[in-house]
Design a protein around this motif. Structure first.
Motif, PDB file in Angstrom:
ATOM      1  N   PHE A 137       0.842  -1.200   0.000  1.00  0.00           N
ATOM      2  CA  PHE A 137       0.000   0.000   0.000  1.00  0.00           C
ATOM      3  C   PHE A 137       0.871   1.241   0.000  1.00  0.00           C
ATOM      4  O   PHE A 137       2.004   1.213   0.469  1.00  0.00           O
ATOM      5  CB  PHE A 137      -0.813   0.120   1.298  1.00  0.00           C
ATOM      6  N   THR A 138       0.291   2.332  -0.444  1.00  0.00           N
ATOM      7  CA  THR A 138       0.908   3.643  -0.258  1.00  0.00           C
ATOM      8  C   THR A 138      -0.159   4.586   0.280  1.00  0.00           C
ATOM      9  O   THR A 138      -1.354   4.347   0.116  1.00  0.00           O
ATOM     10  CB  THR A 138       1.499   4.204  -1.565  1.00  0.00           C
ATOM     11  N   SER A 139       0.283   5.637   0.932  1.00  0.00           N
ATOM     12  CA  SER A 139      -0.590   6.691   1.445  1.00  0.00           C
ATOM     13  C   SER A 139      -1.700   6.161   2.351  1.00  0.00           C
ATOM     14  O   SER A 139      -2.844   6.616   2.284  1.00  0.00           O
ATOM     15  CB  SER A 139      -1.206   7.495   0.290  1.00  0.00           C
ATOM     16  N   THR A 140      -1.369   5.233   3.233  1.00  0.00           N
ATOM     17  CA  THR A 140      -2.377   4.704   4.145  1.00  0.00           C
ATOM     18  C   THR A 140      -2.645   5.675   5.282  1.00  0.00           C
ATOM     19  O   THR A 140      -1.739   6.310   5.796  1.00  0.00           O
ATOM     20  CB  THR A 140      -1.946   3.347   4.736  1.00  0.00           C
ATOM     21  N   GLU A 141      -3.911   5.779   5.639  1.00  0.00           N
ATOM     22  CA  GLU A 141      -4.333   6.677   6.712  1.00  0.00           C
ATOM     23  C   GLU A 141      -5.507   6.074   7.462  1.00  0.00           C
ATOM     24  O   GLU A 141      -6.427   5.524   6.862  1.00  0.00           O
ATOM     25  CB  GLU A 141      -4.779   8.036   6.160  1.00  0.00           C
ATOM     26  N   VAL A 142      -5.470   6.197   8.780  1.00  0.00           N
ATOM     27  CA  VAL A 142      -6.617   5.905   9.626  1.00  0.00           C
ATOM     28  C   VAL A 142      -6.985   7.226  10.275  1.00  0.00           C
ATOM     29  O   VAL A 142      -6.140   7.879  10.891  1.00  0.00           O
ATOM     30  CB  VAL A 142      -6.297   4.846  10.702  1.00  0.00           C
ATOM     31  N   THR A 143      -8.234   7.655  10.107  1.00  0.00           N
ATOM     32  CA  THR A 143      -8.671   8.934  10.658  1.00  0.00           C
ATOM     33  C   THR A 143      -9.967   8.761  11.437  1.00  0.00           C
ATOM     34  O   THR A 143     -10.747   7.839  11.182  1.00  0.00           O
ATOM     35  CB  THR A 143      -8.893   9.975   9.547  1.00  0.00           C
ATOM     36  N   LEU A 144     -10.174   9.666  12.377  1.00  0.00           N
ATOM     37  CA  LEU A 144     -11.412   9.731  13.156  1.00  0.00           C
ATOM     38  C   LEU A 144     -12.011  11.114  12.968  1.00  0.00           C
ATOM     39  O   LEU A 144     -11.313  12.120  13.117  1.00  0.00           O
ATOM     40  CB  LEU A 144     -11.139   9.527  14.648  1.00  0.00           C
ATOM     41  N   ALA A 145     -13.291  11.170  12.646  1.00  0.00           N
ATOM     42  CA  ALA A 145     -13.977  12.453  12.520  1.00  0.00           C
ATOM     43  C   ALA A 145     -15.476  12.238  12.658  1.00  0.00           C
ATOM     44  O   ALA A 145     -16.037  11.346  12.010  1.00  0.00           O
ATOM     45  CB  ALA A 145     -13.664  13.113  11.185  1.00  0.00           C
ATOM     46  N   SER A 146     -16.108  13.011  13.500  1.00  0.00           N
ATOM     47  CA  SER A 146     -17.565  12.989  13.659  1.00  0.00           C
ATOM     48  C   SER A 146     -18.114  11.588  13.907  1.00  0.00           C
ATOM     49  O   SER A 146     -19.141  11.199  13.353  1.00  0.00           O
ATOM     50  CB  SER A 146     -18.241  13.601  12.430  1.00  0.00           C
ATOM     51  N   GLY A 147     -17.418  10.823  14.732  1.00  0.00           N
ATOM     52  CA  GLY A 147     -17.908   9.501  15.092  1.00  0.00           C
ATOM     53  C   GLY A 147     -17.695   8.420  14.047  1.00  0.00           C
ATOM     54  O   GLY A 147     -18.301   7.354  14.112  1.00  0.00           O
ATOM     55  N   VAL A 148     -16.825   8.690  13.061  1.00  0.00           N
ATOM     56  CA  VAL A 148     -16.565   7.704  12.005  1.00  0.00           C
ATOM     57  C   VAL A 148     -15.061   7.447  11.923  1.00  0.00           C
ATOM     58  O   VAL A 148     -14.266   8.387  11.828  1.00  0.00           O
ATOM     59  CB  VAL A 148     -17.096   8.186  10.637  1.00  0.00           C
ATOM     60  N   LEU A 149     -14.689   6.170  11.969  1.00  0.00           N
ATOM     61  CA  LEU A 149     -13.315   5.744  11.754  1.00  0.00           C
ATOM     62  C   LEU A 149     -13.193   5.398  10.277  1.00  0.00           C
ATOM     63  O   LEU A 149     -14.026   4.661   9.743  1.00  0.00           O
ATOM     64  CB  LEU A 149     -12.997   4.511  12.604  1.00  0.00           C
ATOM     65  N   THR A 150     -12.180   5.940   9.610  1.00  0.00           N
ATOM     66  CA  THR A 150     -11.978   5.680   8.182  1.00  0.00           C
ATOM     67  C   THR A 150     -10.580   5.136   7.957  1.00  0.00           C
ATOM     68  O   THR A 150      -9.611   5.639   8.524  1.00  0.00           O
ATOM     69  CB  THR A 150     -12.159   6.971   7.357  1.00  0.00           C
ATOM     70  N   TRP A 151     -10.497   4.093   7.138  1.00  0.00           N
ATOM     71  CA  TRP A 151      -9.205   3.542   6.711  1.00  0.00           C
ATOM     72  C   TRP A 151      -9.135   3.728   5.210  1.00  0.00           C
ATOM     73  O   TRP A 151     -10.060   3.346   4.481  1.00  0.00           O
ATOM     74  CB  TRP A 151      -9.103   2.065   7.079  1.00  0.00           C
ATOM     75  N   ASP A 152      -8.059   4.328   4.736  1.00  0.00           N
ATOM     76  CA  ASP A 152      -7.938   4.605   3.311  1.00  0.00           C
ATOM     77  C   ASP A 152      -6.497   4.412   2.864  1.00  0.00           C
ATOM     78  O   ASP A 152      -5.573   4.437   3.670  1.00  0.00           O
ATOM     79  CB  ASP A 152      -8.391   6.031   3.010  1.00  0.00           C
ATOM     80  N   PHE A 153      -6.328   4.202   1.579  1.00  0.00           N
ATOM     81  CA  PHE A 153      -5.008   4.075   0.969  1.00  0.00           C
ATOM     82  C   PHE A 153      -5.123   4.460  -0.494  1.00  0.00           C
ATOM     83  O   PHE A 153      -6.215   4.528  -1.050  1.00  0.00           O
ATOM     84  CB  PHE A 153      -4.441   2.655   1.119  1.00  0.00           C
ATOM     85  N   ALA A 154      -3.978   4.751  -1.107  1.00  0.00           N
ATOM     86  CA  ALA A 154      -3.966   5.132  -2.524  1.00  0.00           C
ATOM     87  C   ALA A 154      -4.468   3.967  -3.375  1.00  0.00           C
ATOM     88  O   ALA A 154      -4.258   2.797  -3.038  1.00  0.00           O
ATOM     89  CB  ALA A 154      -2.551   5.521  -2.946  1.00  0.00           C
ATOM     90  N   ASP A 155      -5.133   4.303  -4.465  1.00  0.00           N
ATOM     91  CA  ASP A 155      -5.647   3.282  -5.379  1.00  0.00           C
ATOM     92  C   ASP A 155      -4.487   2.446  -5.925  1.00  0.00           C
ATOM     93  O   ASP A 155      -3.617   2.982  -6.610  1.00  0.00           O
ATOM     94  CB  ASP A 155      -6.385   3.925  -6.557  1.00  0.00           C
ATOM     95  N   PRO A 156      -4.476   1.141  -5.627  1.00  0.00           N
ATOM     96  CA  PRO A 156      -3.401   0.313  -6.172  1.00  0.00           C
ATOM     97  C   PRO A 156      -3.587   0.093  -7.672  1.00  0.00           C
ATOM     98  O   PRO A 156      -4.715   0.040  -8.168  1.00  0.00           O
ATOM     99  CB  PRO A 156      -3.519  -1.006  -5.408  1.00  0.00           C
ATOM    100  N   SER A 157      -2.461  -0.021  -8.379  1.00  0.00           N
ATOM    101  CA  SER A 157      -2.559  -0.292  -9.816  1.00  0.00           C
ATOM    102  C   SER A 157      -1.372  -1.133 -10.267  1.00  0.00           C
ATOM    103  O   SER A 157      -0.302  -1.095  -9.662  1.00  0.00           O
ATOM    104  CB  SER A 157      -2.621   1.008 -10.619  1.00  0.00           C
ATOM    105  N   TRP A 158      -1.613  -1.886 -11.304  1.00  0.00           N
ATOM    106  CA  TRP A 158      -0.587  -2.703 -11.934  1.00  0.00           C
ATOM    107  C   TRP A 158      -0.467  -2.215 -13.373  1.00  0.00           C
ATOM    108  O   TRP A 158      -1.336  -2.469 -14.199  1.00  0.00           O
ATOM    109  CB  TRP A 158      -0.964  -4.190 -11.868  1.00  0.00           C
ATOM    110  N   THR A 159       0.601  -1.464 -13.658  1.00  0.00           N
ATOM    111  CA  THR A 159       0.784  -0.881 -14.985  1.00  0.00           C
ATOM    112  C   THR A 159       1.455  -1.876 -15.915  1.00  0.00           C
ATOM    113  O   THR A 159       2.141  -2.798 -15.472  1.00  0.00           O
ATOM    114  CB  THR A 159       1.630   0.403 -14.909  1.00  0.00           C
ATOM    115  N   SER A 160       1.245  -1.681 -17.196  1.00  0.00           N
ATOM    116  CA  SER A 160       1.818  -2.560 -18.231  1.00  0.00           C
ATOM    117  C   SER A 160       1.606  -4.036 -17.894  1.00  0.00           C
ATOM    118  O   SER A 160       2.496  -4.857 -18.021  1.00  0.00           O
ATOM    119  CB  SER A 160       3.319  -2.286 -18.408  1.00  0.00           C
ATOM    120  N   SER A 161       0.397  -4.342 -17.425  1.00  0.00           N
ATOM    121  CA  SER A 161       0.104  -5.704 -16.980  1.00  0.00           C
ATOM    122  C   SER A 161      -0.811  -6.436 -17.955  1.00  0.00           C
ATOM    123  O   SER A 161      -1.592  -5.828 -18.680  1.00  0.00           O
ATOM    124  CB  SER A 161      -0.555  -5.677 -15.592  1.00  0.00           C
ATOM    125  N   THR A 162      -0.684  -7.738 -17.934  1.00  0.00           N
ATOM    126  CA  THR A 162      -1.607  -8.626 -18.629  1.00  0.00           C
ATOM    127  C   THR A 162      -2.084  -9.621 -17.584  1.00  0.00           C
ATOM    128  O   THR A 162      -1.363 -10.541 -17.206  1.00  0.00           O
ATOM    129  CB  THR A 162      -0.936  -9.343 -19.808  1.00  0.00           C
TER     130      THR A 162
END
Length: 147
Positions: free
Chosen positions: A68-93
């Protein structure tokens, strides 16, 4: 049975809640791998990457997926959020990827804890292109923890 819905793996969630997982959700070495529809997730009993079957293969894809890249766990207004950058596989088959499986990267497939399966609903393939897993703009996971 095959893949029919997205979901968290219960045993790993339980371990996170009682602090025995041994890895932060924000760790930049946690990984995401692709699986085919032939994998049947069991959200109550699968807890390690060794439980994963039918991992995708192909040019531009490495067994075990990618960190993963850019992973974050945040708390705001009673909500826990886990997020990360969209993973991608370039030049893939890659043929017929049906879901992305996220897991910790703490040692080996027998100790790497499963976290979340993201069901694509329809299998996706690439031919010398980019396979992008677009994570929900609100986060990979949100948990409303207030009544």
């Amino acid at each position: 049975m095959a893949i029919s819905a997205s979901g968290f793996y219960g045993l790993s969630l339980e371990k996170m809640m009682i602090d025995t997982l041994g890895e932060s959700l924000e760790a930049e070495d946690n990984k995401v791998a692709l699986v085919l529809d032939a994998y049947t997730p069991n959200y109550d009993t699968h807890d390690f990457f060794a439980d994963i079957t039918n991992e995708a293969t192909g040019t531009g894809y490495t067994s075990g997926g990618q960190a993963f890249t850019s992973t974050e766990v945040t708390l705001a207004s009673g909500v826990l959020t886990w997020d990360f950058a969209d993973p991608s596989w370039t030049s893939s088959t890659i043929a017929n990827a049906m879901a992305a499986v996220t897991y910790t990267n703490v040692g080996s497939s027998a100790t790497d804890q499963l976290l979340l399966l993201l069901d694509f609903v329809t299998a996706v393939s690439t031919s010398a292109g980019t396979l992008l897993v677009a994570v929900n703009a609100s986060g990979a996971m949100t948990l409303d923890y207030t009544p």
